[in-house]
Design a protein around this motif. Structure first.
Motif, PDB file in Angstrom:
ATOM      1  N   ALA A  97      55.505  44.170 -27.223  1.00  0.00           N
ATOM      2  CA  ALA A  97      54.107  44.532 -26.960  1.00  0.00           C
ATOM      3  C   ALA A  97      53.301  43.430 -26.276  1.00  0.00           C
ATOM      4  N   GLN A  98      53.971  42.604 -25.475  1.00  0.00           N
ATOM      5  CA  GLN A  98      53.262  41.548 -24.759  1.00  0.00           C
ATOM      6  C   GLN A  98      52.943  41.955 -23.320  1.00  0.00           C
ATOM      7  N   GLY A  99      53.621  42.993 -22.827  1.00  0.00           N
ATOM      8  CA  GLY A  99      53.330  43.456 -21.468  1.00  0.00           C
ATOM      9  C   GLY A  99      54.509  43.419 -20.505  1.00  0.00           C
ATOM     10  N   LYS A 100      55.715  43.340 -21.037  1.00  0.00           N
ATOM     11  CA  LYS A 100      56.894  43.265 -20.160  1.00  0.00           C
ATOM     12  C   LYS A 100      57.129  44.586 -19.409  1.00  0.00           C
ATOM     13  N   LEU A 143      41.704  48.946 -20.456  1.00  0.00           N
ATOM     14  CA  LEU A 143      40.759  49.763 -21.230  1.00  0.00           C
ATOM     15  C   LEU A 143      39.300  49.516 -20.883  1.00  0.00           C
ATOM     16  N   CYS A 184      47.522  45.926 -19.794  1.00  0.00           N
ATOM     17  CA  CYS A 184      46.974  44.842 -20.616  1.00  0.00           C
ATOM     18  C   CYS A 184      46.565  43.623 -19.791  1.00  0.00           C
ATOM     19  N   ASN A 193      55.064  46.888 -18.881  1.00  0.00           N
ATOM     20  CA  ASN A 193      53.943  47.155 -17.963  1.00  0.00           C
ATOM     21  C   ASN A 193      54.182  46.551 -16.580  1.00  0.00           C
ATOM     22  N   GLU A 231      45.581  55.897 -17.752  1.00  0.00           N
ATOM     23  CA  GLU A 231      46.185  55.056 -18.796  1.00  0.00           C
ATOM     24  C   GLU A 231      46.599  53.688 -18.265  1.00  0.00           C
ATOM     25  N   MET A 232      46.800  53.623 -16.950  1.00  0.00           N
ATOM     26  CA  MET A 232      47.263  52.357 -16.368  1.00  0.00           C
ATOM     27  C   MET A 232      46.113  51.388 -16.088  1.00  0.00           C
TER      28      MET A 232
HETATM   29  N1  LIG Z   1      45.310  50.625 -20.335  1.00  0.00           N
HETATM   30  C1  LIG Z   1      45.572  49.594 -21.152  1.00  0.00           C
HETATM   31  N2  LIG Z   1      44.621  48.651 -21.382  1.00  0.00           N
HETATM   32  C2  LIG Z   1      44.865  47.611 -22.199  1.00  0.00           C
HETATM   33  N3  LIG Z   1      46.024  47.413 -22.829  1.00  0.00           N
HETATM   34  C3  LIG Z   1      47.004  48.299 -22.633  1.00  0.00           C
HETATM   35  C4  LIG Z   1      46.833  49.429 -21.790  1.00  0.00           C
HETATM   36  N4  LIG Z   1      47.990  50.133 -21.793  1.00  0.00           N
HETATM   37  C5  LIG Z   1      48.824  49.475 -22.605  1.00  0.00           C
HETATM   38  N5  LIG Z   1      48.270  48.374 -23.106  1.00  0.00           N
HETATM   39  C6  LIG Z   1      48.865  47.370 -24.025  1.00  0.00           C
HETATM   40  O1  LIG Z   1      50.055  46.885 -23.452  1.00  0.00           O
HETATM   41  C7  LIG Z   1      50.914  46.474 -24.511  1.00  0.00           C
HETATM   42  C8  LIG Z   1      52.302  47.043 -24.351  1.00  0.00           C
HETATM   43  O2  LIG Z   1      52.855  46.524 -23.237  1.00  0.00           O
HETATM   44  P1  LIG Z   1      54.387  46.749 -22.915  1.00  0.00           P
HETATM   45  O3  LIG Z   1      54.539  46.315 -21.518  1.00  0.00           O
HETATM   46  O4  LIG Z   1      54.821  48.106 -23.284  1.00  0.00           O
HETATM   47  O5  LIG Z   1      55.044  45.709 -23.935  1.00  0.00           O
HETATM   48  P2  LIG Z   1      56.518  45.160 -24.026  1.00  0.00           P
HETATM   49  O6  LIG Z   1      56.387  43.673 -23.795  1.00  0.00           O
HETATM   50  O7  LIG Z   1      56.954  45.447 -25.411  1.00  0.00           O
HETATM   51  O8  LIG Z   1      57.331  45.844 -23.000  1.00  0.00           O
HETATM   52  C9  LIG Z   1      50.368  47.014 -25.787  1.00  0.00           C
HETATM   53  O9  LIG Z   1      49.835  45.953 -26.538  1.00  0.00           O
HETATM   54  C10 LIG Z   1      49.308  47.984 -25.338  1.00  0.00           C
HETATM   55  O10 LIG Z   1      48.269  48.078 -26.235  1.00  0.00           O
END
Ligand SMILES: Nc1ncnc2c1ncn2[C@@H]1O[C@H](COP(=O)(O)OP(=O)(O)O)[C@@H](O)[C@H]1O
Ligand SMILES: [Mg+2]
Length: 366
Positions: free
Chosen positions: A33-36, A63, A13, A38, A59-60
């Motif tokens: 779902a904020q990107g933690k 998009l 994200c 990730n 997937e990484m």
């Molecule tokens: N390839 C990608 N491109 C854009 N957004 C992505 C991609 N892969 C995951 N995401 C987004 O990343 C967010 C999830 O991030 P994550 O790190 O799992 O959250 P959390 O903060 O809950 O751990 C979701 O909103 C998802 O849509």
């Protein structure tokens, strides 16, 4: 082992994210779902050469992007190293380590080492054997390059043998099958020996922890279950023999039926298979115990303290389990995520950096 900084471009994200990491505890806080996760995934990727979440590298990539970049600088024994990984949609990943292109991922994996704890660790117990093999493989790959090379060579030979079987084998292809089998036996034996050693060492550690956390109620045993059973040291000949015996059946079924690619690990609590009989709470404790054992194994075999990545783990742990995990946090660089900093079992004074993640924006929290 210390991660110094992390710089992401078009990763998941994130259009852009930059973090400086202190040597102690870094907390990354934010809503769901904020990107933690990730962020932790990108660190794990730099250590294990692959994501803990997906086997599909595309997937990484963000998009809307074609490429993504993960740059990390870390320190090991007072020497600084730089990683620059580039993923290309539909293409192969490229890795620069200290500015030099890495030819084989196996040569790069384990330069930086981490152990990742997450609520999904419980799937190691609940899920299919593939999860348990992955558990052994991730630990061994970060410690021994030769292990990962053998595993990759095994998998390559396996997919070639399977491709041949899929085509249909007539008399003339028998000798080709035999060539693959010789390779499979050679690499497979190395894989089996390492997995056996890992289980022998991690088993007693995990047992001790489980006993401590459960106040002596749970006796955990962790044992290696090779798909081709044999005495230690006899792996190569056992694999060869098995392939020979099953060749005709493999030809009929068009797939390689036996081998280390079907290995498993058995986890038992008080003599019963933890997958089937342990309670949810016991399974959580097993997950924690075996991850802590993995951490110990890596420390002992590398002489380094791996980076701890704790993904939203404290919420689900009770006091005894938290205590065990916090002892490990004490002396490893730790990066942890949470939704609520106030609820962490950590005094604010122990937190060395606090980042906030909101809609894929990472900022230092005042
Ligand atoms: N390839 C990608 N491109 C854009 N957004 C992505 C991609 N892969 C995951 N995401 C987004 O990343 C967010 C999830 O991030 P994550 O790190 O799992 O959250 P959390 O903060 O809950 O751990 C979701 O909103 C998802 O849509
Ligand atoms: Mg998450």
């Amino acid at each position: 082992m210390r991660l110094l900084n992390l710089d992401l471009t078009d990763y998941r994200c994130y259009e852009k994210a930059q973090l400086l990491l202190p040597s102690g505890i870094t907390v990354i806080a934010g809503r769901n779902a904020q990107g933690k996760t990730n962020l932790l995934e990108s660190v794990f990727l730099c250590c294990a050469g692959k994501s803990h979440r997906t086997s599909k590298e595309d997937e990484m990539i963000r998009l809307s992007a074609e490429y993504c970049h993960v740059k990390a600088a870390f320190e090991r024994g007072n020497v600084r190293h730089d990683i620059h990984m580039t993923l290309k949609r539909g293409g192969r990943k490229r890795i620069l380590f200290d500015g030099t292109a890495v030819k084989r991922t196996a040569d790069f994996v384990g330069q930086m080492q981490a152990v990742l704890f997450s609520p999904e660790n419980i799937q190691i117990i609940k899920d299919s054997p593939a999860r348990r093999r992955a558990y052994m493989d991730v630990a061994l790959s970060q410690v021994y390059k030769s292990y990962l090379r053998a595993l990759m060579d095994y998998n390559k030979a396996l997919s070639m043998r399977n491709a041949l079987l899929k085509q249909g084998v007539d008399g003339s292809a028998w000798s080709t099958l035999e060539v693959f089998e010789t390779q499979l036996a050679h690499y497979g034996a190395m894989v089996m020996q390492s997995r056996r050693m890992f289980c022998q060492e991690a088993g007693p550690k995990a047992r001790e922890l489980q006993s401590k956390i459960s106040s002596g109620a749970d006796e955990l045993s962790l044992s290696y279950v090779p798909n081709i059973a044999c005495d230690a040291g006899q792996e190569e000949s056992a694999i060869l023999e098995k392939f020979k015996k099953e060749r005709e059946r493999d030809i009929l079924r068009r797939v390689t039926g036996s081998g280390p690619h079907r290995d498993d690990m058995l986890l038992q609590v008080n003599g019963l298979d933890a997958r089937l009989f342990a309670s949810q709470g016991q399974q959580r404790t097993v997950a924690l115990s075996i991850k802590m054992a993995e951490l110990d194994f890596m420390r002992e075999h590398t002489g380094n303290r791996p980076i701890l990545l704790l993904d939203d783990v404290f919420g689900e742990l009770d006091a005894a389990r938290r205590q065990q995990l916090l002892t490990a946090v004490g002396d490893c660089q730790t990066i942890l995520t949470c939704t609520n900093v106030e609820a962490l079992p950590l005094d604010r004074s122990r937190i060395d950096a606090l980042y906030k993640v909101d809609q894929a924006n990472v900022t230092l929290w005042e």
